[in-house]
Design a protein around this motif. Structure first.
Motif, PDB file in Angstrom:
ATOM      1  N   ALA A  83       0.812  -1.219   0.000  1.00  0.00           N
ATOM      2  CA  ALA A  83       0.000   0.000   0.000  1.00  0.00           C
ATOM      3  C   ALA A  83       0.844   1.266   0.000  1.00  0.00           C
ATOM      4  O   ALA A  83       0.391   2.318  -0.471  1.00  0.00           O
ATOM      5  CB  ALA A  83      -0.942  -0.002   1.202  1.00  0.00           C
ATOM      6  N   ASP A  84       2.069   1.191   0.514  1.00  0.00           N
ATOM      7  CA  ASP A  84       2.917   2.383   0.534  1.00  0.00           C
ATOM      8  C   ASP A  84       3.918   2.397  -0.625  1.00  0.00           C
ATOM      9  O   ASP A  84       4.932   3.082  -0.574  1.00  0.00           O
ATOM     10  CB  ASP A  84       3.640   2.541   1.874  1.00  0.00           C
ATOM     11  N   ASP A  85       3.615   1.649  -1.678  1.00  0.00           N
ATOM     12  CA  ASP A  85       4.378   1.696  -2.925  1.00  0.00           C
ATOM     13  C   ASP A  85       3.674   2.597  -3.934  1.00  0.00           C
ATOM     14  O   ASP A  85       2.445   2.743  -3.905  1.00  0.00           O
ATOM     15  CB  ASP A  85       4.505   0.303  -3.550  1.00  0.00           C
ATOM     16  N   VAL A  86       4.448   3.175  -4.835  1.00  0.00           N
ATOM     17  CA  VAL A  86       3.882   3.955  -5.938  1.00  0.00           C
ATOM     18  C   VAL A  86       4.743   3.755  -7.174  1.00  0.00           C
ATOM     19  O   VAL A  86       5.911   3.357  -7.085  1.00  0.00           O
ATOM     20  CB  VAL A  86       3.821   5.472  -5.628  1.00  0.00           C
ATOM     21  N   LEU A  87       4.172   4.051  -8.317  1.00  0.00           N
ATOM     22  CA  LEU A  87       4.942   4.205  -9.544  1.00  0.00           C
ATOM     23  C   LEU A  87       5.024   5.686  -9.852  1.00  0.00           C
ATOM     24  O   LEU A  87       3.997   6.353 -10.009  1.00  0.00           O
ATOM     25  CB  LEU A  87       4.292   3.454 -10.718  1.00  0.00           C
ATOM     26  N   MET A  88       6.250   6.208  -9.909  1.00  0.00           N
ATOM     27  CA  MET A  88       6.448   7.617 -10.260  1.00  0.00           C
ATOM     28  C   MET A  88       6.151   7.794 -11.741  1.00  0.00           C
ATOM     29  O   MET A  88       6.080   6.823 -12.503  1.00  0.00           O
ATOM     30  CB  MET A  88       7.880   8.043  -9.933  1.00  0.00           C
ATOM     31  N   GLU A  89       5.983   9.038 -12.160  1.00  0.00           N
ATOM     32  CA  GLU A  89       5.515   9.302 -13.526  1.00  0.00           C
ATOM     33  C   GLU A  89       6.433   8.691 -14.580  1.00  0.00           C
ATOM     34  O   GLU A  89       5.968   8.098 -15.556  1.00  0.00           O
ATOM     35  CB  GLU A  89       5.371  10.809 -13.757  1.00  0.00           C
ATOM     36  N   GLU A  90       7.734   8.819 -14.399  1.00  0.00           N
ATOM     37  CA  GLU A  90       8.679   8.247 -15.363  1.00  0.00           C
ATOM     38  C   GLU A  90       8.495   6.738 -15.468  1.00  0.00           C
ATOM     39  O   GLU A  90       8.540   6.167 -16.562  1.00  0.00           O
ATOM     40  CB  GLU A  90      10.110   8.572 -14.940  1.00  0.00           C
ATOM     41  N   ASP A  91       8.261   6.100 -14.334  1.00  0.00           N
ATOM     42  CA  ASP A  91       8.095   4.646 -14.331  1.00  0.00           C
ATOM     43  C   ASP A  91       6.719   4.234 -14.844  1.00  0.00           C
ATOM     44  O   ASP A  91       6.564   3.146 -15.415  1.00  0.00           O
ATOM     45  CB  ASP A  91       8.337   4.112 -12.927  1.00  0.00           C
ATOM     46  N   ARG A  92       5.738   5.092 -14.669  1.00  0.00           N
ATOM     47  CA  ARG A  92       4.419   4.824 -15.250  1.00  0.00           C
ATOM     48  C   ARG A  92       4.514   4.757 -16.784  1.00  0.00           C
ATOM     49  O   ARG A  92       3.927   3.879 -17.413  1.00  0.00           O
ATOM     50  CB  ARG A  92       3.425   5.923 -14.849  1.00  0.00           C
ATOM     51  N   GLU A  93       5.265   5.675 -17.354  1.00  0.00           N
ATOM     52  CA  GLU A  93       5.421   5.681 -18.811  1.00  0.00           C
ATOM     53  C   GLU A  93       6.158   4.433 -19.285  1.00  0.00           C
ATOM     54  O   GLU A  93       5.802   3.825 -20.302  1.00  0.00           O
ATOM     55  CB  GLU A  93       6.167   6.950 -19.256  1.00  0.00           C
ATOM     56  N   LYS A  94       7.179   4.039 -18.552  1.00  0.00           N
ATOM     57  CA  LYS A  94       7.908   2.822 -18.906  1.00  0.00           C
ATOM     58  C   LYS A  94       7.003   1.593 -18.776  1.00  0.00           C
ATOM     59  O   LYS A  94       7.081   0.663 -19.578  1.00  0.00           O
ATOM     60  CB  LYS A  94       9.134   2.665 -18.001  1.00  0.00           C
TER      61      LYS A  94
END
Length: 363
Positions: A83-94
């Protein structure tokens, strides 16, 4: 294009769950959330994103809950997050590109796990995890506390990172699980001894941690990377206890496992010599730490500070002690690239610039 089921286990995560789901909701085709006993608004928040919210009675073992969450997946691949993980924007695009182009013959995709971030945005701890798993292979979680997935087949390494943005630390929780294993007479694997050592060290039981790390190191079985870091972390415990000779001995022992020194070891050895005022020897090890090549395919822990700002900051101090002000300033500036508002580095900068100005005027 492949389809993806997100599978999560949660308990009392109202502060972070929304942030996590917002970062991935448009990247996956299904969201499965298994709650293990929340008493806050976690379930209410989860239901804003999916009607696939399930309940599982906590058994005291993370592997049981994680395997339960995988049972609800219906898509081609499983992505798991805390739950305390995220994908940052750069990683979302990848991630979007990966989803569009992934060969369905791939069994698992490993991703970086940025397990720690400092106040300047620098990654403090990174390692790889099998993160996207082919559902039909029915991979399972193992381990009571620090779980791992037994994965085989066609595995590829990606440069996508999942970032851990933890707001709180459950002090003592994992340690109590290990102590329960001991009380029950459960056998410990080399991996158990390594992670039990970590829990003991983090809770300041340094002598007990040394014993646990030593058991890991002396066992013929076990992952060599765990043994490398068991040597390092055991050395840290010896340093806290003032056992300098044992600290250095343990650091040097890590080389028998790694063959090639790691920045984390080099910086620690450098600090030992620095404390002894043997600045030339310290410089050798610190400079080695900054020059060792990074291996993007390494699966074990990597602490980037030990190859970046930290050895440069210590080199600044060592060269200053040797009255090489230009070199001292040079390394302080390299440290400042990573920590631009660190007061220690800014104070060094002011002091060294005044020193250089004085030297220039004298010549």
């Amino acid at each position: 294009m492949i389809t993806i089921s997100l599978c999560m286990i949660v308990k009392n995560e109202e502060e972070v769950l929304e942030r996590c789901l917002d970062s991935v909701k448009d990247l996956v085709d299904e969201i499965n959330i298994v709650d293990t006993g929340s008493t806050d608004k976690t379930v209410e928040i989860a239901k804003k994103y999916t009607d696939r919210v399930f309940f599982f009675e906590w058994t005291g073992k993370f592997k049981d809950a994680r395997n339960e969450s995988f049972k609800y997946a219906t898509k081609d691949y499983i992505l798991y997050l805390d739950a305390d993980d995220v994908l940052m924007e750069e990683d979302r695009e990848k991630f979007k590109l990966l989803k569009e182009t992934l060969d369905p013959e791939v069994d698992s995709v490993s991703m970086y796990y940025n397990a720690g971030i400092d106040e300047y945005g620098n990654v403090t701890l990174r390692y790889r995890r099998n993160r996207l798993l082919k559902r039909s292979r029915q991979f399972q979680w193992h381990g009571d506390v620090h779980n791992y997935i037994a994965v085989w087949g066609n595995i590829i390494n990606s440069d996508i990172a999942v970032t851990h943005l933890k707001k709180k630390h459950a002090v003592g929780r994992n340690l109590s699980i290990y102590k329960e294993k001991i009380a029950n007479g459960d056998p410990f694997s080399p991996r158990d001894y390594f992670y039990y050592g970590n829990e003991l060290r983090e809770n300041q039981y340094y002598k007990e941690a040394i014993e646990s790390y030593t058991k890991n190191i002396e066992m013929a079985e076990g992952w060599v990377e765990d043994k490398i870091y068991a040597c390092m972390f055991r050395a840290d415990c010896h340093r806290v206890l003032g056992n300098n000779k044992e600290e250095l001995r343990s650091l040097l022992m890590s080389l028998s496992f790694s063959k090639i020194p790691r920045p984390e070891v080099c910086s620690r050895i450098g600090y030992q010599f620095q404390q002894q005022k043997d600045y030339q020897s310290a410089i050798f090890w610190y400079e080695l730490a900054t020059n060792l090549p990074d291996d993007p395919n390494r699966w074990s822990f990597t602490y980037p500070a030990y190859s970046t700002w930290y050895p440069h900051l210590q080199l600044c101090v060592c060269y200053y002690q040797l009255n090489d002000i230009e070199k001292s300033y040079e390394h302080n500036e390299k440290a400042r690239e990573y920590r631009p508002t660190d007061e220690r580095i800014l104070n060094n900068k002011k002091l060294l610039e005044n020193k250089l100005k004085t030297i220039s005027q004298e010549t």
